[in-house]
Write an enzyme that holds these catalytic residues in place. Structure first.
Site, PDB file in Angstrom:
ATOM      1  N   ARG A   2       0.888  -1.218   0.009  1.00 28.61           N
ATOM      2  CA  ARG A   2       0.084  -0.054   0.040  1.00 28.61           C
ATOM      3  C   ARG A   2       0.841   1.365  -0.072  1.00 28.61           C
ATOM      4  O   ARG A   2       0.374   2.510  -0.580  1.00 28.61           O
ATOM      5  CB  ARG A   2      -0.837  -0.006   1.211  1.00 28.61           C
ATOM      6  N   LYS A  53       3.850 -19.020   5.342  1.00 26.41           N
ATOM      7  CA  LYS A  53       3.074 -19.193   6.531  1.00 26.41           C
ATOM      8  C   LYS A  53       2.537 -18.272   7.354  1.00 26.41           C
ATOM      9  O   LYS A  53       3.376 -16.971   6.914  1.00 26.41           O
ATOM     10  CB  LYS A  53       4.084 -20.350   7.384  1.00 26.41           C
ATOM     11  N   ASP A  81       7.262 -23.801   3.125  1.00 28.54           N
ATOM     12  CA  ASP A  81       7.618 -24.080   4.457  1.00 28.54           C
ATOM     13  C   ASP A  81       9.340 -24.041   4.321  1.00 28.54           C
ATOM     14  O   ASP A  81       9.978 -24.850   3.564  1.00 28.54           O
ATOM     15  CB  ASP A  81       7.273 -25.634   5.074  1.00 28.54           C
ATOM     16  N   HIS A  82       9.883 -23.241   4.814  1.00 31.32           N
ATOM     17  CA  HIS A  82      11.422 -22.839   4.410  1.00 31.32           C
ATOM     18  C   HIS A  82      12.199 -23.886   4.929  1.00 31.32           C
ATOM     19  O   HIS A  82      13.364 -24.192   4.457  1.00 31.32           O
ATOM     20  CB  HIS A  82      11.638 -21.161   4.731  1.00 31.32           C
ATOM     21  N   LYS A  94      15.961 -26.396   3.160  1.00 34.13           N
ATOM     22  CA  LYS A  94      17.317 -26.493   3.636  1.00 34.13           C
ATOM     23  C   LYS A  94      17.980 -27.653   2.912  1.00 34.13           C
ATOM     24  O   LYS A  94      17.332 -28.593   2.754  1.00 34.13           O
ATOM     25  CB  LYS A  94      17.316 -26.770   5.269  1.00 34.13           C
ATOM     26  N   GLU A 129      15.673 -22.202  19.557  1.00 32.49           N
ATOM     27  CA  GLU A 129      16.103 -20.870  19.340  1.00 32.49           C
ATOM     28  C   GLU A 129      16.205 -20.145  20.555  1.00 32.49           C
ATOM     29  O   GLU A 129      16.011 -20.419  21.842  1.00 32.49           O
ATOM     30  CB  GLU A 129      14.717 -20.306  18.810  1.00 32.49           C
ATOM     31  N   ASP A 163       2.786 -22.543  15.694  1.00 31.95           N
ATOM     32  CA  ASP A 163       3.954 -21.806  15.029  1.00 31.95           C
ATOM     33  C   ASP A 163       4.925 -22.580  14.523  1.00 31.95           C
ATOM     34  O   ASP A 163       5.850 -22.369  13.245  1.00 31.95           O
ATOM     35  CB  ASP A 163       4.693 -20.788  15.966  1.00 31.95           C
ATOM     36  N   HIS A 190       6.749 -26.888  10.554  1.00 26.19           N
ATOM     37  CA  HIS A 190       8.141 -27.428  10.331  1.00 26.19           C
ATOM     38  C   HIS A 190       8.348 -28.602  10.896  1.00 26.19           C
ATOM     39  O   HIS A 190       9.139 -29.474  10.428  1.00 26.19           O
ATOM     40  CB  HIS A 190       9.182 -26.261  11.214  1.00 26.19           C
ATOM     41  N   LYS A 201      11.771 -21.069  22.417  1.00 27.94           N
ATOM     42  CA  LYS A 201      12.311 -20.053  22.434  1.00 27.94           C
ATOM     43  C   LYS A 201      13.290 -19.651  23.634  1.00 27.94           C
ATOM     44  O   LYS A 201      13.021 -20.344  24.812  1.00 27.94           O
ATOM     45  CB  LYS A 201      11.365 -18.840  22.476  1.00 27.94           C
TER      46      LYS A 201
HETATM   47  P1  NAP Z   1       5.268  -7.341   7.701  1.00 27.92           P
HETATM   48  O1  NAP Z   1       6.493  -6.723   8.209  1.00 27.92           O
HETATM   49  O2  NAP Z   1       4.184  -6.702   8.670  1.00 27.92           O
HETATM   50  O3  NAP Z   1       4.674  -6.825   6.253  1.00 27.92           O
HETATM   51  C1  NAP Z   1       3.525  -6.804   5.674  1.00 27.92           C
HETATM   52  C2  NAP Z   1       3.736  -6.461   4.228  1.00 27.92           C
HETATM   53  O4  NAP Z   1       2.358  -6.315   3.679  1.00 27.92           O
HETATM   54  C3  NAP Z   1       3.991  -4.834   4.163  1.00 27.92           C
HETATM   55  O5  NAP Z   1       4.727  -4.835   2.719  1.00 27.92           O
HETATM   56  C4  NAP Z   1       2.676  -4.245   4.087  1.00 27.92           C
HETATM   57  O6  NAP Z   1       2.968  -2.738   3.169  1.00 27.92           O
HETATM   58  C5  NAP Z   1       1.965  -5.193   3.327  1.00 27.92           C
HETATM   59  N1  NAP Z   1       0.256  -4.902   3.147  1.00 27.92           N
HETATM   60  C6  NAP Z   1      -0.243  -4.986   4.560  1.00 27.92           C
HETATM   61  N2  NAP Z   1      -1.688  -4.559   4.272  1.00 27.92           N
HETATM   62  C7  NAP Z   1      -1.785  -4.818   2.834  1.00 27.92           C
HETATM   63  C8  NAP Z   1      -2.772  -4.356   2.006  1.00 27.92           C
HETATM   64  N3  NAP Z   1      -4.138  -4.373   2.401  1.00 27.92           N
HETATM   65  N4  NAP Z   1      -2.601  -4.418   0.721  1.00 27.92           N
HETATM   66  C9  NAP Z   1      -1.333  -4.768   0.084  1.00 27.92           C
HETATM   67  N5  NAP Z   1      -0.084  -4.874   1.131  1.00 27.92           N
HETATM   68  C10 NAP Z   1      -0.338  -4.967   2.298  1.00 27.92           C
HETATM   69  O7  NAP Z   1       5.120  -8.739   7.746  1.00 27.92           O
HETATM   70  P2  NAP Z   1       6.185  -9.758   7.423  1.00 27.92           P
HETATM   71  O8  NAP Z   1       7.080 -10.111   8.422  1.00 27.92           O
HETATM   72  O9  NAP Z   1       6.985  -9.266   6.405  1.00 27.92           O
HETATM   73  O10 NAP Z   1       5.419 -10.929   6.779  1.00 27.92           O
HETATM   74  C11 NAP Z   1       4.575 -11.316   5.937  1.00 27.92           C
HETATM   75  C12 NAP Z   1       3.978 -12.558   5.790  1.00 27.92           C
HETATM   76  O11 NAP Z   1       5.064 -13.691   5.857  1.00 27.92           O
HETATM   77  C13 NAP Z   1       3.184 -12.838   7.212  1.00 27.92           C
HETATM   78  O12 NAP Z   1       1.915 -13.720   6.689  1.00 27.92           O
HETATM   79  C14 NAP Z   1       3.938 -13.440   8.060  1.00 27.92           C
HETATM   80  O13 NAP Z   1       3.473 -14.203   9.022  1.00 27.92           O
HETATM   81  C15 NAP Z   1       4.961 -14.408   7.123  1.00 27.92           C
HETATM   82  N6  NAP Z   1       6.324 -14.847   7.455  1.00 27.92           N
HETATM   83  C16 NAP Z   1       7.237 -13.853   7.980  1.00 27.92           C
HETATM   84  C17 NAP Z   1       8.409 -14.330   8.543  1.00 27.92           C
HETATM   85  C18 NAP Z   1       9.319 -13.198   8.966  1.00 27.92           C
HETATM   86  O14 NAP Z   1      10.400 -13.487   9.367  1.00 27.92           O
HETATM   87  N7  NAP Z   1       9.058 -11.928   8.732  1.00 27.92           N
HETATM   88  C19 NAP Z   1       8.701 -15.517   8.498  1.00 27.92           C
HETATM   89  C20 NAP Z   1       7.707 -16.645   8.029  1.00 27.92           C
HETATM   90  C21 NAP Z   1       6.487 -16.089   7.558  1.00 27.92           C
HETATM   91  P3  NAP Z   1       2.086  -1.771   3.442  1.00 27.92           P
HETATM   92  O15 NAP Z   1       1.811  -1.530   4.611  1.00 27.92           O
HETATM   93  O16 NAP Z   1       3.090  -0.728   2.721  1.00 27.92           O
HETATM   94  O17 NAP Z   1       0.833  -2.019   2.725  1.00 27.92           O
END
Ligand code: NAP
Length: 482
Positions: free
Chosen positions: A51, A148, A177-178, A182, A216, A235, A240, A331
């Site tokens: 966004r 995930k 599932d990363h 591996k 972790e 989680d 995993h 954790k």
């Molecule tokens: P995050 O930092 O909160 O990022 C969310 C992203 O979604 C941002 O780019 C946000 O950008 C965008 N977004 C939110 N609402 C939106 C909308 N209505 N339309 C379009 N874009 C939208 O989350 P994240 O940590 O990157 O995680 C993303 C996904 O991956 C989640 O489902 C999380 O559970 C999963 N995940 C994350 C990790 C990790 O290590 N971070 C690991 C495994 C899985 P804007 O605010 O600019 O829209």
């Protein structure tokens, strides 16, 4: 032995959530590393979408910052970075809004592989997939990558599957599932199915038990509210640890083919016994010198969510009937370790008087740190001191054995598999639902009983009760510091 890089065809990858943490920490750096390796072609395009109101140039700045932070300076190259940034562009799109879709439609090319990566919360999977289909942006050859968590329980996973299925076929959907990306996990299959040595022993006659540990050192600070709604079972175990268990326990598939392999994993999940309360231990870390308590990190003083869980799991089939699988994850533990221990039985009879140390064989498959495989074997201690036995590891740490400076990150492998159209290392919808169907009753029981997790010290191996889970069976967890 240098790894071979097989270039993939030109592609467009549309990264929804391009401004988010996962995109910056993993997805963009992984694409860059594949670009450096010559695998991501110069004809490929990365289109960021979220966004936030960014221009192409400000998105390229974000890409540059992400590479500076998450790619080692040793491999970064200014000229290649500039070329990579030239492949990147950005379109502001709200998944639930109308703006930006026409621009996206005219940006993606029909003649190349199109992948849509949903690095956003699962509540947006349905809206995004239906917009892509309705606006005619996705076609039969498009691929969808979803992160995930895939659901919170069986009902929500079913709904997500139904939402995606309304716009895409199962063979277009890549559920990440990363752990499956591996190198060691794939090697586990190679060791099992490409060597004659292990498979005859791979059953309850020769294997005493199996341990799967994902420990972790970090707490949940920073993502406390998300985690508090989830806990270690949802989680980590449902996805995993379950995937690791499946790869150890499954029957040899008829071919290394996505559906054959996933059929075998599914059979394992369906053969898992229900887990009685006595075979599960939940824990929550206490405050310590390393940091605040779990409840403080989660900003929920009454939280009953587990930051640690250990389980004894039985599999009701001919191969594993009397071989328990012990799973644990937590954790704020003493060391960051992910490993599988396949503990073989004692020899039926010892001809040696047990001087020195001897231990039954154990195959240790390490996912981190130092990805590799180690086999503990008993040998004679060198020297003229009689027949004294000792246990030594036959160690194959991949970085040493294969001479690799850089073992590719799981995301590098997985994203390239998407572009190649190979679903082998991705979870199928029915697999995910079966895993929730097994996990849900365990979690429901805790919630109905108001079950309280056992407190454990930070920097430990989890609560005492988890040690007892194995001690009472005359077994012990492998030391996390081993
Ligand atoms: P995050 O930092 O909160 O990022 C969310 C992203 O979604 C941002 O780019 C946000 O950008 C965008 N977004 C939110 N609402 C939106 C909308 N209505 N339309 C379009 N874009 C939208 O989350 P994240 O940590 O990157 O995680 C993303 C996904 O991956 C989640 O489902 C999380 O559970 C999963 N995940 C994350 C990790 C990790 O290590 N971070 C690991 C495994 C899985 P804007 O605010 O600019 O829209």
């Amino acid at each position: 032995m240098a790894s071979r890089t097989i270039p993939v065809d030109a592609f467009d990858i549309v990264l929804f959530g391009a401004t988010g943490d996962l995109a910056k920490r993993k997805i963009i750096p992984s694409l860059y590393r594949r670009f450096l390796a010559g695998q991501m072609p110069a004809e490929a395009r990365l289109i960021g979408a979220a966004r936030s109101d960014l221009t192409d140039d400000s998105f390229r700045d974000l890409v540059r910052e992400s590479l500076e932070e998450f790619v080692s300076a040793k491999i970064r190259d200014a000229d290649m970075t500039a070329q990579f940034c030239d492949l990147c562009s950005y379109i502001a799109i709200d998944a639930k809004g109308d703006g930006g879709w026409d621009a996206l439609k005219s940006s993606v090319r029909d003649e190349v592989t199109k992948a849509f990566y949903f690095s956003v919360g699962p509540n947006l999977f349905g809206p995004l997939s239906s917009q892509l289909r309705e606006k005619g942006i996705a076609c039969e050859n498009s691929r969808l990558v979803v992160e995930k968590p895939f659901g919170h329980d069986l009902d929500s996973a079913r709904k997500l599957n139904a939402d995606l299925a309304a716009s895409f076929d199962e063979d277009q959907i890549y559920r990440i599932d990363h752990f499956l990306g591996k190198e060691t996990v794939q090697n586990l299959m190679a060791v099992r199915f490409a060597n004659v040595l292990f498979e005859p022993l791979w059953n309850e006659r020769f294997i005493d038990h199996v341990q799967v540990t994902v420990a972790e050192t970090v707490g949940v600070g920073g993502r406390g509210s998300y985690y508090d709604d989830s806990g270690a079972m949802r989680d980590m175990v449902q996805n995993h640890l379950m995937q690791l268990l499946c790869l150890i326990a499954m029957e040899p598939p008829a071919a290394f083919d996505p559906d054959r392999l996933r059929d075998e994993k599914l059979k394992v999940i369906r053969a898992l016994d229900p887990v009685p309360p006595a075979d599960v231990v939940r824990g929550q870390y206490k405050a310590g010198p390393e940091g605040p308590s779990y409840t403080e990190d989660a900003e929920n003083p009454d939280s009953l969510t587990e930051s640690f869980v250990a389980l004894k799991v039985g599999i009701s089939n001919w191969r594993w009937k009397h071989t328990p699988f012990y799973l644990r994850t937590g954790k704020r533990m003493t060391r960051r370790v992910s490993e599988i221990v396949v503990q073989f039985k004692e020899t039926p009879h010892s001809i040696f008087d047990r001087e020195g140390t001897s231990a039954p064989n154990a195959l240790v498959i390490r996912l981190q740190p130092d990805e590799g495989i180690e086999l503990a074997v008993t040998i004679k201690e060198p020297g003229p001191g009689g027949m004294r036995l000792t246990t030594v590891p036959l160690d194959m740490t991949f970085a040493d054995a294969l001479g690799e400076d850089h073992i590719p990150d799981a995301y590098e492998r997985l994203i390239m598999d998407v572009m190649r159209g190979d679903q082998t290392l991705f979870m199928r919808g029915d697999e995910v639902e079966a895993a929730w169907a097994w996990t849900d009753p365990i979690i429901d029981r805790w919630q109905e009983a108001g079950d309280k997790p056992h407190p454990y010290a930070q920097g430990s191996s989890g609560p005492e009760q988890a040690l007892m889970l194995m001690h009472r069976d005359g077994r012990r967890w492998r030391d996390l510091d081993a």
